[in-house]
Design an enzyme around this catalytic site. Sequence first.
Site, mmCIF file in Angstrom:
data_model
loop_
_atom_site.group_PDB
_atom_site.id
_atom_site.type_symbol
_atom_site.label_atom_id
_atom_site.label_comp_id
_atom_site.label_asym_id
_atom_site.label_seq_id
_atom_site.Cartn_x
_atom_site.Cartn_y
_atom_site.Cartn_z
ATOM 1 N N HIS A 267 0.836 -1.065 0.019
ATOM 2 C CA HIS A 267 0.034 0.013 -0.048
ATOM 3 C C HIS A 267 0.934 1.284 -0.086
ATOM 4 C CE1 HIS A 267 -3.335 -2.694 0.379
ATOM 5 N NE2 HIS A 267 -3.025 -3.075 1.590
ATOM 6 N N ASP A 318 -5.152 -8.121 -3.311
ATOM 7 C CA ASP A 318 -5.548 -7.999 -1.697
ATOM 8 C C ASP A 318 -6.865 -8.534 -1.479
ATOM 9 O OD1 ASP A 318 -5.376 -7.006 0.551
ATOM 10 O OD2 ASP A 318 -5.528 -4.820 0.311
HETATM 11 C C1 NGQ Z 1 -6.190 -6.941 6.110
HETATM 12 N N1 NGQ Z 1 -6.427 -5.238 4.706
HETATM 13 O O1 NGQ Z 1 -5.512 -7.663 6.835
HETATM 14 O O2 NGQ Z 1 -6.839 -7.679 5.236
HETATM 15 C C2 NGQ Z 1 -6.176 -5.723 5.939
HETATM 16 C C3 NGQ Z 1 -7.222 -5.179 6.829
HETATM 17 C C4 NGQ Z 1 -6.095 -4.272 8.967
HETATM 18 C C5 NGQ Z 1 -5.943 -4.381 3.884
HETATM 19 N N2 NGQ Z 1 -5.206 -3.737 4.701
HETATM 20 C C6 NGQ Z 1 -7.162 -5.183 8.260
HETATM 21 N N3 NGQ Z 1 -6.501 -3.759 2.929
HETATM 22 O O3 NGQ Z 1 -5.467 -3.435 8.309
HETATM 23 O O4 NGQ Z 1 -6.173 -4.208 10.246
HETATM 24 ZN ZN ZN Z 2 -3.850 -6.581 2.760
#
Ligand code: NGQ
Ligand code: ZN
Length: 452
Positions: A267, A318
Amino acid sequence: MSLIHAKTALLPDGWAQNVRVRLEGGRIAEVTRGAEPLGRVVQCLLPALVNLHSHTFQRAMAGLTEKRTAGQDSFWTWRTLMYRFLEQLTPEDVEAIAAMVMVEMAEAGYAAVAEFHYLHHAPGGGVYADLAEMSTRIAAAAAETGLGLTHLPVLYERGGCDGRALTAGQRRFGNDPDRFAALWEAARQGLRSLPADTVLGVALHSLRAVSPAGLDMAAGIDRGAPVHIHVAEQMAEVAEVMDATGQRPVEWLLRHQQVDTRWCLIHATQMTPEETLALARSGAVAGLCPITEANLGDGIFDGQRFVQAGGRFGVGSDSNVRISLSEELRLLEYSQRLGLKGRACLATTERSAGRVLFEGAATGGAQAAGRASGAIAEGLWADLVALDLSGPDLMGVQGDTILDTWIFACDDRLVTDVWSAGRKLVTAGRHYARDQVMQRYGATAMRLRGSL
Ligand code: NGQ
Ligand code: ZN
């Protein structure tokens, strides 16, 4: 041994005509220009990309989180829904979803995936009899679908930078460094039956979820392996890290870890110009997931500055809300155009936007996955994708314009054939296991959808 004959192909030094590629033992053994047609004849041959960031299980909630739930919905309200969704997933579900996702990735033109895997434990946080049960399920999906796998077990220790405990929704992710080391070893066993191109790396969930000591331990677990981390995706995340350390996330990471070519920073949508330039200099890959970043409202990666400074990048899907390689690359360029109010933002005077996007993501994705691929060159894994140029948009089109037309005017339906380390996954646009995988997935997804 097998032969592919391409009427046109993108080689490391540019486009070439009548290219014969000889495959042996999953690798590219020989590349010959100006050859006579022999073997499988394709119109356009490209290196197939690595999808450098995925959470396969999130595919089954695609389309279910687009309603208003709060005063202002956000990444964080989406995350609450995501936690609720994953609470009911069984190991069988995880395998069924992963197999479907891998079929879709192959049909989109990806040869491999780096799976950022953090759903380790049973509901409530109890461990399975095999600590790496869930990793083994991802491995089974890779075995069934033939997609190349870089498996990244994820360390997740805490609920936030202040060291707060995991919430109920996070218990399935949690490990202390010792148990994580055991899980990582068990995951290695779980990958044993996969082919030789399989890679085991490591991931840190985020600076929120991992302590500095945990970071040192996991990053050092195998000095030769890829290391991935979610970094600086949301403004609230930047504020939380600033509060705890006095530094911004990318700034902190670059100062406290030896961030080099084995690192992939996922990201990085929230950076100052100084951070962007420092990340570009580090040799690490910026792992961009433009479709998910748009879906979750992350913001825009500072791509033009980063790429002009020589920064390396790749793309990933993702959350898998939509799996489309051409759309991922298109949105990467379009987000720059919308932000900068310009055109051809990533192009150079020699290479078109499509060429810069595709070649950049090919080499960056391979680097991030620790995979010897990303180009049609002798000795690399035979990760290859063929495109159909016979339709109305591409008839008679040559060179970089092929990539520009695919990315900006067409979609993944142009993909005819895909090989992953020489394994033939896709023929005439269809993955060999599509029917059986889809049947199982359909039943699983129908049941799960009731929960959101
Ligand atoms: C995840 N997703 O781990 O799936 C994360 C969200 C977080 C992204 N960062 C959860 N897109 O970051 O705490
Ligand atoms: Zn992720």
